[in-house]
Design an enzyme around this catalytic site. Structure first.
Site, PDB file in Angstrom:
ATOM      1  N   THR A 100       0.847  -1.186   0.000  1.00 63.43           N
ATOM      2  CA  THR A 100       0.000   0.000   0.000  1.00 63.43           C
ATOM      3  C   THR A 100       0.879   1.231   0.000  1.00 63.43           C
ATOM      4  O   THR A 100       1.978   1.210   0.554  1.00 63.43           O
ATOM      5  CB  THR A 100      -0.948   0.036   1.224  1.00 63.43           C
ATOM      6  OG1 THR A 100      -1.629   1.293   1.242  1.00 63.43           O
ATOM      7  CG2 THR A 100      -0.189  -0.131   2.528  1.00 63.43           C
ATOM      8  N   LYS A 149      -2.951   3.594   6.250  1.00 60.21           N
ATOM      9  CA  LYS A 149      -3.159   2.137   6.276  1.00 60.21           C
ATOM     10  C   LYS A 149      -1.934   1.447   6.859  1.00 60.21           C
ATOM     11  O   LYS A 149      -2.063   0.511   7.639  1.00 60.21           O
ATOM     12  CB  LYS A 149      -3.389   1.599   4.854  1.00 60.21           C
ATOM     13  CG  LYS A 149      -4.721   1.941   4.230  1.00 60.21           C
ATOM     14  CD  LYS A 149      -4.781   1.178   2.900  1.00 60.21           C
ATOM     15  CE  LYS A 149      -5.995   1.480   2.080  1.00 60.21           C
ATOM     16  NZ  LYS A 149      -5.954   0.757   0.786  1.00 60.21           N
ATOM     17  N   ASP A 189      -7.402  -3.379   0.090  1.00 57.73           N
ATOM     18  CA  ASP A 189      -8.283  -2.504  -0.681  1.00 57.73           C
ATOM     19  C   ASP A 189      -9.549  -2.308   0.140  1.00 57.73           C
ATOM     20  O   ASP A 189     -10.167  -3.285   0.588  1.00 57.73           O
ATOM     21  CB  ASP A 189      -8.593  -3.063  -2.072  1.00 57.73           C
ATOM     22  CG  ASP A 189      -8.805  -1.919  -3.066  1.00 57.73           C
ATOM     23  OD1 ASP A 189      -7.913  -1.059  -3.182  1.00 57.73           O
ATOM     24  OD2 ASP A 189      -9.870  -1.863  -3.701  1.00 57.73           O
ATOM     25  N   PHE A 242      -8.396   9.224   8.963  1.00 57.78           N
ATOM     26  CA  PHE A 242      -8.196   9.704   7.600  1.00 57.78           C
ATOM     27  C   PHE A 242      -9.436   9.404   6.775  1.00 57.78           C
ATOM     28  O   PHE A 242     -10.414   8.843   7.290  1.00 57.78           O
ATOM     29  CB  PHE A 242      -6.958   9.051   6.974  1.00 57.78           C
ATOM     30  CG  PHE A 242      -7.102   7.574   6.685  1.00 57.78           C
ATOM     31  CD1 PHE A 242      -7.047   6.640   7.704  1.00 57.78           C
ATOM     32  CD2 PHE A 242      -7.296   7.114   5.388  1.00 57.78           C
ATOM     33  CE1 PHE A 242      -7.188   5.276   7.445  1.00 57.78           C
ATOM     34  CE2 PHE A 242      -7.435   5.756   5.111  1.00 57.78           C
ATOM     35  CZ  PHE A 242      -7.378   4.836   6.154  1.00 57.78           C
ATOM     36  N   GLY A 243      -9.363   9.765   5.503  1.00 59.21           N
ATOM     37  CA  GLY A 243     -10.438   9.409   4.566  1.00 59.21           C
ATOM     38  C   GLY A 243     -11.806   9.867   5.062  1.00 59.21           C
ATOM     39  O   GLY A 243     -12.023  11.036   5.366  1.00 59.21           O
ATOM     40  N   TYR A 244     -12.727   8.914   5.139  1.00 60.93           N
ATOM     41  CA  TYR A 244     -14.113   9.207   5.517  1.00 60.93           C
ATOM     42  C   TYR A 244     -14.350   9.086   7.022  1.00 60.93           C
ATOM     43  O   TYR A 244     -15.499   9.107   7.467  1.00 60.93           O
ATOM     44  CB  TYR A 244     -15.056   8.248   4.777  1.00 60.93           C
ATOM     45  CG  TYR A 244     -14.995   8.359   3.269  1.00 60.93           C
ATOM     46  CD1 TYR A 244     -15.801   9.268   2.584  1.00 60.93           C
ATOM     47  CD2 TYR A 244     -14.126   7.564   2.519  1.00 60.93           C
ATOM     48  CE1 TYR A 244     -15.754   9.374   1.202  1.00 60.93           C
ATOM     49  CE2 TYR A 244     -14.063   7.661   1.134  1.00 60.93           C
ATOM     50  CZ  TYR A 244     -14.882   8.571   0.485  1.00 60.93           C
ATOM     51  OH  TYR A 244     -14.828   8.677  -0.885  1.00 60.93           O
ATOM     52  N   ASP A 245     -13.286   8.930   7.820  1.00 59.14           N
ATOM     53  CA  ASP A 245     -13.462   8.674   9.259  1.00 59.14           C
ATOM     54  C   ASP A 245     -14.317   9.724   9.959  1.00 59.14           C
ATOM     55  O   ASP A 245     -15.081   9.401  10.868  1.00 59.14           O
ATOM     56  CB  ASP A 245     -12.101   8.592   9.963  1.00 59.14           C
ATOM     57  CG  ASP A 245     -11.442   7.233   9.804  1.00 59.14           C
ATOM     58  OD1 ASP A 245     -12.132   6.271   9.407  1.00 59.14           O
ATOM     59  OD2 ASP A 245     -10.228   7.139  10.073  1.00 59.14           O
ATOM     60  N   LYS A 253     -10.421   3.116  17.459  1.00 54.77           N
ATOM     61  CA  LYS A 253     -10.829   2.770  16.088  1.00 54.77           C
ATOM     62  C   LYS A 253     -10.475   1.311  15.798  1.00 54.77           C
ATOM     63  O   LYS A 253     -11.280   0.572  15.223  1.00 54.77           O
ATOM     64  CB  LYS A 253     -10.171   3.714  15.062  1.00 54.77           C
ATOM     65  CG  LYS A 253     -10.563   3.361  13.627  1.00 54.77           C
ATOM     66  CD  LYS A 253      -9.905   4.208  12.550  1.00 54.77           C
ATOM     67  CE  LYS A 253     -10.227   3.646  11.163  1.00 54.77           C
ATOM     68  NZ  LYS A 253      -9.513   4.313  10.062  1.00 54.77           N
ATOM     69  N   HIS A 312     -13.141  -2.157  10.321  1.00 58.51           N
ATOM     70  CA  HIS A 312     -13.120  -3.077   9.189  1.00 58.51           C
ATOM     71  C   HIS A 312     -11.715  -3.643   8.973  1.00 58.51           C
ATOM     72  O   HIS A 312     -11.529  -4.825   8.751  1.00 58.51           O
ATOM     73  CB  HIS A 312     -13.593  -2.319   7.936  1.00 58.51           C
ATOM     74  CG  HIS A 312     -12.968  -0.960   7.782  1.00 58.51           C
ATOM     75  ND1 HIS A 312     -13.030   0.000   8.766  1.00 58.51           N
ATOM     76  CD2 HIS A 312     -12.225  -0.410   6.787  1.00 58.51           C
ATOM     77  CE1 HIS A 312     -12.379   1.081   8.373  1.00 58.51           C
ATOM     78  NE2 HIS A 312     -11.870   0.855   7.171  1.00 58.51           N
TER      79      HIS A 312
END
Ligand code: ITT
Length: 192
Positions: free
Chosen positions: A7, A12, A68, A148-151, A172, A177
């Protein structure tokens, strides 16, 4: 155990490293000089995870773990899903991705969503896939500064009402996931 994380997403890497045994030697694709974008040409998380893991395995011949992940929103028929990284446009910007998600859900009462991670583990024996899912809802505005991202837009059902971005990394990890997918992978490794 020696392995490479296929990655280029530093968030990640740190989340994966945090849940791996500390005595393992865990490199990254970037540290091995694979600095170009890893190939991700499929239309499923499974395809893309396997593609990234195989790409790095072929280059380095070291066992390799690829991740992914995507956010699947019920009212958007599972979008952004495999397109999560580019939902806000080609800039691959977390802020633009979040802005588009909030715009798409403006006035929508069904806020259900899930984060899904597919891990691909590539070894001389081939590629094996493992999945982790967390159900939750999308907020109406960003909350929190961690992650990060959509957190900042995602409240897991099993939590206490905070978004992932309002939780510290350990909190978290307990629900995520990604850590669920890692648990499935580690459990399979122990049995093999
Ligand atoms: P690599 O392909 O190099 O691993 P990437 O960032 O391109 O990194 P993905 O293709 O899996 O990763 O894109 C998933 C996008 O979904 C990512 O850019 C984030 O915006 C989002 N995402 C993934 N995991 C997340 C998490 O735990 N929390 C919040 N957003 C996440």
């Amino acid at each position: 155990m020696k392995l490479v994380l296929a990655t280029q997403n530093a968030h990640k890497v740190s989340e994966l490293r945090a849940v791996l045994p500390i005595d393992w030697t865990v490199g990254t694709a970037v540290a091995y000089g694979l600095i170009d974008e890893l190939p991700e040409t499929g239309r499923t998380l499974e395809h893309n995870a396997a593609q990234k893991a195989q790409f790095v395995w072929t280059k380095l011949r070291i066992p390799c773990l690829a991740d992914d992940s995507g956010l699947e929103v019920a009212a958007l028929d599972g979008a952004p899903g495999v397109d999560s990284a580019y939902f806000g446009g080609p800039a691959k910007s977390d802020a633009l991705n979040r802005a588009r998600l909030l715009a798409e859900l403006d006035g929508v009462s069904d806020r259900r969503a899930q984060f899904r991670t597919v891990l691909a583990w590539s070894t001389p024996e081939g590629v094996a896939l493992y999945e982790g899912v967390v159900q939750g809802v999308i907020t109406t505005e960003p909350r929190g500064t961690q992650g990060f991202g959509y957190d900042a837009l995602f409240v897991p059902d099993d939590g206490d009402g905070r978004t992932f971005a309002e939780m510290n990394p350990d909190e978290k990890q307990r629900l995520s996931h990604r850590s669920r997918a890692v648990a499935a992978w580690l459990s399979a490794l122990r049995k093999s």
